[in-house]
Design a protein around this motif. Structure first.
Motif, mmCIF file in Angstrom:
data_model
loop_
_atom_site.group_PDB
_atom_site.id
_atom_site.type_symbol
_atom_site.label_atom_id
_atom_site.label_comp_id
_atom_site.label_asym_id
_atom_site.label_seq_id
_atom_site.Cartn_x
_atom_site.Cartn_y
_atom_site.Cartn_z
ATOM 1 N N PHE A 94 1.531 7.024 -6.573
ATOM 2 C CA PHE A 94 0.493 8.025 -6.822
ATOM 3 C C PHE A 94 1.030 9.422 -6.543
ATOM 4 C CE2 PHE A 94 -2.853 10.745 -5.019
ATOM 5 C CZ PHE A 94 -3.670 10.845 -6.122
ATOM 6 N N LEU A 95 1.764 9.577 -5.429
ATOM 7 C CA LEU A 95 2.306 10.897 -5.094
ATOM 8 C C LEU A 95 3.373 11.324 -6.098
ATOM 9 C CD1 LEU A 95 2.510 10.641 -1.201
ATOM 10 C CD2 LEU A 95 0.891 11.963 -2.562
ATOM 11 N N ASP A 96 4.164 10.400 -6.599
ATOM 12 C CA ASP A 96 5.162 10.735 -7.623
ATOM 13 C C ASP A 96 4.483 11.246 -8.883
ATOM 14 O OD1 ASP A 96 7.312 10.107 -6.043
ATOM 15 O OD2 ASP A 96 7.608 8.094 -6.887
ATOM 16 N N ARG A 97 3.399 10.560 -9.285
ATOM 17 C CA ARG A 97 2.671 11.030 -10.483
ATOM 18 C C ARG A 97 2.038 12.402 -10.244
ATOM 19 N NH1 ARG A 97 0.988 5.524 -10.919
ATOM 20 N NH2 ARG A 97 -0.960 6.037 -9.863
ATOM 21 N N ARG A 98 1.470 12.607 -9.053
ATOM 22 C CA ARG A 98 0.838 13.893 -8.724
ATOM 23 C C ARG A 98 1.880 15.004 -8.719
ATOM 24 N NH1 ARG A 98 -2.969 17.213 -9.254
ATOM 25 N NH2 ARG A 98 -3.572 18.403 -7.418
ATOM 26 N N THR A 99 3.066 14.710 -8.162
ATOM 27 C CA THR A 99 4.142 15.699 -8.141
ATOM 28 C C THR A 99 4.581 16.022 -9.570
ATOM 29 O OG1 THR A 99 4.896 14.831 -6.027
ATOM 30 C CG2 THR A 99 6.455 16.172 -7.251
ATOM 31 N N ALA A 100 4.699 15.023 -10.422
ATOM 32 C CA ALA A 100 5.098 15.247 -11.817
ATOM 33 C C ALA A 100 4.055 16.093 -12.534
ATOM 34 C CB ALA A 100 5.297 13.911 -12.523
ATOM 35 N N ASP A 101 2.766 15.844 -12.262
ATOM 36 C CA ASP A 101 1.702 16.650 -12.892
ATOM 37 C C ASP A 101 1.775 18.106 -12.444
ATOM 38 O OD1 ASP A 101 0.763 14.421 -14.212
ATOM 39 O OD2 ASP A 101 -0.864 14.016 -12.785
ATOM 40 N N SER A 146 0.831 -1.215 0.000
ATOM 41 C CA SER A 146 0.000 0.000 0.000
ATOM 42 C C SER A 146 0.861 1.259 0.000
ATOM 43 C CB SER A 146 -0.913 0.018 1.233
ATOM 44 O OG SER A 146 -1.789 -1.069 1.212
ATOM 45 N N ALA A 147 1.934 1.262 0.788
ATOM 46 C CA ALA A 147 2.818 2.424 0.839
ATOM 47 C C ALA A 147 3.477 2.665 -0.513
ATOM 48 C CB ALA A 147 3.870 2.224 1.927
ATOM 49 N N ARG A 148 3.889 1.602 -1.176
ATOM 50 C CA ARG A 148 4.498 1.754 -2.500
ATOM 51 C C ARG A 148 3.486 2.311 -3.497
ATOM 52 N NH1 ARG A 148 7.908 -3.918 -2.677
ATOM 53 N NH2 ARG A 148 9.718 -3.134 -1.520
ATOM 54 N N GLN A 149 2.235 1.821 -3.395
ATOM 55 C CA GLN A 149 1.202 2.324 -4.304
ATOM 56 C C GLN A 149 0.953 3.808 -4.036
ATOM 57 O OE1 GLN A 149 -2.375 0.055 -4.080
ATOM 58 N NE2 GLN A 149 -3.335 1.080 -5.797
#
Length: 194
Positions: A170-177, A163-166
């Motif tokens: 998600f946070l990495d993608r949000r940061t990239a956006d 769950s933490a990896r997921q």
């Protein structure tokens, strides 16, 4: 050097073959003298050679054929079946005796092995102090429960890690956006300072 080894191996094989043929001749002569039926199994057992040798070696096959032809009943010989059934019965009896002896040897070996194992168990039981058997059983049960608990804890931690990896992805993608949205503002020219 390898040629000399090869030659030595060939000589040794030929010598072994000659020794087997000599034992075969002796066995066939004894079988003919005793009026024993000449079968591959009986010949192999008496001559202490393998059945494969008897089938594959031409000289061995020729010796067996010669012996069977010479021991075949002549046309004027008596036709009673007693002389033919006696060798077959004799061979079956020898086979049965050999199987019985082998079974008895195997039983003795197994009994010896069982006795040794029982002795080891008794030795281990005598080495334990009074009441230690119950203590060991209790400790074993406790350890099994601990293993089950640790297995459950490991599974729970693995689920949390997944769950933490997921969440991290998600946070990495949000940061990239968000960085992509801010990129035009960061690269825009700044107004000159007054």
């Amino acid at each position: 050097m390898s040629t000399s080894r090869t030659d030595a191996a060939v000589r040794a094989r030929r010598q072994a073959t000659q020794e087997m043929l000599q034992r075969l001749q002796t066995a066939l002569a004894a079988m003919a003298r005793d009026h024993t039926a000449v079968t591959v199994a009986a010949v192999a057992r008496t001559a202490r050679v393998s059945r494969t040798f008897l089938y594959q070696n031409q000289q061995a096959r020729a010796l067996i054929e010669q012996t069977t032809r010479s021991s075949a009943p002549h046309p004027g010989a008596s036709a009673d079946g007693h002389s033919r059934t006696q060798p077959a019965w004799r061979e079956r009896a020898l086979n049965a005796e050999e199987a019985l002896a082998q079974a008895q040897r195997e039983i003795r070996t197994q009994r010896t092995h069982i006795a040794e194992l029982l002795g080891k168990i008794r030795d281990l039981e005598h080495d334990l102090p009074e009441g230690s058997l119950q203590r060991i059983v209790t400790e074993n049960t406790t350890l099994k429960q601990q293993v089950r608990q640790l297995t459950q804890d490991k599974q729970h931690v693995q689920e949390r890690l997944a769950s933490a990896r997921q969440n991290n992805r998600f946070l990495d993608r949000r940061t990239a956006d968000l960085e992509a949205q801010l990129a035009p503002y960061v690269t825009a020219p700044h107004p000159p300072s007054p």
